[in-house]
Scaffold this motif. Sequence first.
Motif, short mmCIF file in Angstrom:
data_model
loop_
_atom_site.label_atom_id
_atom_site.label_comp_id
_atom_site.label_asym_id
_atom_site.label_seq_id
_atom_site.Cartn_x
_atom_site.Cartn_y
_atom_site.Cartn_z
N GLY A 122 42.33 33.72 50.49
CA GLY A 122 42.74 34.81 49.52
C GLY A 122 42.30 36.25 50.70
N THR A 128 45.47 34.12 45.64
CA THR A 128 44.53 33.73 44.64
C THR A 128 44.04 31.97 44.48
OG1 THR A 128 44.06 36.09 42.99
CG2 THR A 128 43.61 33.89 42.43
N THR A 130 43.23 28.87 43.04
CA THR A 130 43.49 28.58 41.40
C THR A 130 42.30 27.21 41.38
OG1 THR A 130 45.23 27.61 40.76
CG2 THR A 130 44.53 30.60 40.17
#
Length: 148
Positions: A122, A128, A130
Amino acid sequence: MKRIINEVGDKLKANDYKLTTQRQQILEVLLESKDQHLSAEDIYTLVKKKAPDVGLATVYRTLELFLEHDIIHSVNFGDGRKRYEYGHSSSGHHHHHAICLNCGKIIEINEDLLEELEKQVGIDYNFTVTDHELKIYGYCGECNQNNK
Protein backbone atom coordinates in the motif's frame (compact mmCIF):
# COMPACT_ATOMS: atom_id res chain seq x y z
CA MET A 1 -25.19 -23.74 14.69
CA LYS A 2 -28.74 -22.53 15.22
CA ARG A 3 -27.51 -18.95 15.76
CA ILE A 4 -25.60 -19.01 12.47
CA ILE A 5 -28.57 -20.46 10.61
CA ASN A 6 -30.77 -17.68 12.00
CA GLU A 7 -28.19 -15.04 11.00
CA VAL A 8 -27.99 -16.42 7.47
CA GLY A 9 -31.79 -16.51 7.27
CA ASP A 10 -31.95 -12.87 8.36
CA LYS A 11 -29.28 -11.87 5.86
CA LEU A 12 -31.08 -13.58 2.99
CA LYS A 13 -34.43 -12.14 4.06
CA ALA A 14 -32.94 -8.63 4.09
CA ASN A 15 -32.03 -9.24 0.43
CA ASP A 16 -35.45 -10.62 -0.53
CA TYR A 17 -34.46 -14.30 -0.42
CA LYS A 18 -35.67 -17.09 1.82
CA LEU A 19 -33.66 -19.68 3.69
CA THR A 20 -35.54 -22.61 2.24
CA THR A 21 -35.27 -26.07 3.73
CA GLN A 22 -32.89 -27.12 0.95
CA ARG A 23 -30.69 -24.05 1.42
CA GLN A 24 -30.61 -24.70 5.15
CA GLN A 25 -29.55 -28.31 4.57
CA ILE A 26 -26.71 -27.12 2.35
CA LEU A 27 -25.68 -24.56 4.98
CA GLU A 28 -25.75 -27.26 7.68
CA VAL A 29 -23.42 -29.46 5.62
CA LEU A 30 -20.99 -26.53 5.27
CA LEU A 31 -21.16 -25.83 9.01
CA GLU A 32 -20.73 -29.49 9.95
CA SER A 33 -17.73 -29.73 7.62
CA LYS A 34 -16.13 -26.41 8.54
CA ASP A 35 -12.61 -27.83 8.72
CA GLN A 36 -12.88 -29.34 5.26
CA HIS A 37 -12.76 -27.76 1.83
CA LEU A 38 -15.72 -29.22 -0.01
CA SER A 39 -16.45 -29.07 -3.71
CA ALA A 40 -20.04 -28.66 -4.92
CA GLU A 41 -20.09 -32.38 -5.66
CA ASP A 42 -18.86 -33.19 -2.12
CA ILE A 43 -21.59 -30.97 -0.66
CA TYR A 44 -24.18 -32.60 -2.93
CA THR A 45 -23.16 -36.08 -1.77
CA LEU A 46 -23.44 -35.08 1.90
CA VAL A 47 -26.75 -33.26 1.45
CA LYS A 48 -28.23 -36.25 -0.43
CA LYS A 49 -27.77 -38.35 2.72
CA LYS A 50 -30.07 -35.98 4.62
CA ALA A 51 -32.36 -34.91 1.81
CA PRO A 52 -32.53 -37.23 -1.19
CA ASP A 53 -34.73 -34.76 -3.09
CA VAL A 54 -32.00 -32.09 -3.37
CA GLY A 55 -30.51 -31.87 -6.85
CA LEU A 56 -27.01 -30.91 -7.90
CA ALA A 57 -28.33 -27.81 -9.69
CA THR A 58 -29.89 -26.65 -6.42
CA VAL A 59 -26.54 -27.06 -4.67
CA TYR A 60 -24.78 -24.98 -7.35
CA ARG A 61 -27.45 -22.25 -7.26
CA THR A 62 -27.37 -22.12 -3.47
CA LEU A 63 -23.58 -21.90 -3.36
CA GLU A 64 -23.67 -19.00 -5.82
CA LEU A 65 -26.34 -17.28 -3.72
CA PHE A 66 -24.27 -17.77 -0.55
CA LEU A 67 -21.16 -16.44 -2.33
CA GLU A 68 -23.06 -13.41 -3.61
CA HIS A 69 -24.20 -12.55 -0.08
CA ASP A 70 -20.80 -13.17 1.55
CA ILE A 71 -22.03 -16.14 3.59
CA ILE A 72 -19.36 -18.47 2.22
CA HIS A 73 -16.22 -18.03 0.19
CA SER A 74 -14.58 -20.17 -2.42
CA VAL A 75 -11.01 -21.28 -2.89
CA ASN A 76 -9.33 -22.80 -5.92
CA PHE A 77 -6.40 -25.10 -5.16
CA GLY A 78 -5.38 -25.51 -8.78
CA ASP A 79 -6.99 -28.91 -9.24
CA GLY A 80 -9.86 -27.66 -11.38
CA ARG A 81 -12.40 -27.82 -8.55
CA LYS A 82 -13.71 -24.83 -6.66
CA ARG A 83 -13.93 -25.52 -2.92
CA TYR A 84 -16.25 -23.82 -0.46
CA GLU A 85 -15.93 -22.81 3.17
CA TYR A 86 -18.38 -21.19 5.52
CA GLY A 87 -17.18 -17.74 6.46
CA HIS A 88 -17.06 -14.20 5.26
CA SER A 89 -14.46 -13.16 2.72
CA SER A 90 -14.62 -9.57 3.96
CA SER A 91 -14.18 -10.40 7.65
CA GLY A 92 -10.69 -8.92 7.70
CA HIS A 93 -8.98 -12.12 8.81
CA HIS A 94 -7.37 -14.32 6.22
CA HIS A 95 -6.30 -17.88 6.55
CA HIS A 96 -3.99 -19.63 4.18
CA HIS A 97 -3.52 -23.17 2.94
CA ALA A 98 -0.66 -25.65 2.75
CA ILE A 99 -1.38 -28.23 0.07
CA CYS A 100 0.31 -31.62 -0.15
CA LEU A 101 1.41 -32.39 -3.69
CA ASN A 102 1.28 -36.13 -3.03
CA CYS A 103 -2.00 -36.87 -1.24
CA GLY A 104 -3.82 -33.57 -1.76
CA LYS A 105 -4.28 -32.91 1.96
CA ILE A 106 -5.13 -29.28 2.69
CA ILE A 107 -3.91 -27.78 5.95
CA GLU A 108 -5.33 -24.46 7.11
CA ILE A 109 -2.85 -21.89 8.36
CA ASN A 110 -4.78 -19.48 10.55
CA GLU A 111 -2.10 -16.86 11.06
CA ASP A 112 -2.43 -13.86 8.76
CA LEU A 113 1.09 -14.02 7.39
CA LEU A 114 0.79 -11.23 4.85
CA GLU A 115 -0.51 -8.33 6.93
CA GLU A 116 2.81 -6.46 6.93
CA LEU A 117 3.33 -7.13 3.23
CA GLU A 118 -0.12 -5.68 2.46
CA LYS A 119 0.76 -2.51 4.37
CA GLN A 120 4.08 -2.19 2.56
CA VAL A 121 2.48 -2.73 -0.87
CA GLY A 122 0.00 0.00 0.00
CA ILE A 123 2.77 2.42 0.92
CA ASP A 124 5.27 1.57 -1.81
CA TYR A 125 2.83 1.32 -4.69
CA ASN A 126 -0.05 3.56 -3.57
CA PHE A 127 -2.24 0.48 -3.79
CA THR A 128 -5.26 -0.44 -1.68
CA VAL A 129 -5.22 -4.17 -0.94
CA THR A 130 -8.70 -5.59 -0.47
CA ASP A 131 -7.90 -9.28 -0.27
CA HIS A 132 -5.17 -11.85 -0.67
CA GLU A 133 -4.75 -15.59 -0.86
CA LEU A 134 -1.68 -17.64 -0.05
CA LYS A 135 -1.23 -21.28 -1.04
CA ILE A 136 1.90 -23.14 -0.02
CA TYR A 137 2.68 -26.36 -1.90
CA GLY A 138 4.83 -29.18 -0.55
CA TYR A 139 4.50 -32.49 1.28
CA CYS A 140 2.61 -33.18 4.49
CA GLY A 141 4.25 -34.98 7.40
CA GLU A 142 2.60 -38.29 6.55
CA CYS A 143 3.80 -38.23 2.93
CA ASN A 144 7.28 -37.19 4.07
CA GLN A 145 7.34 -40.21 6.40
CA ASN A 146 6.17 -42.59 3.67
CA ASN A 147 8.86 -41.38 1.25
CA LYS A 148 11.75 -42.05 3.65
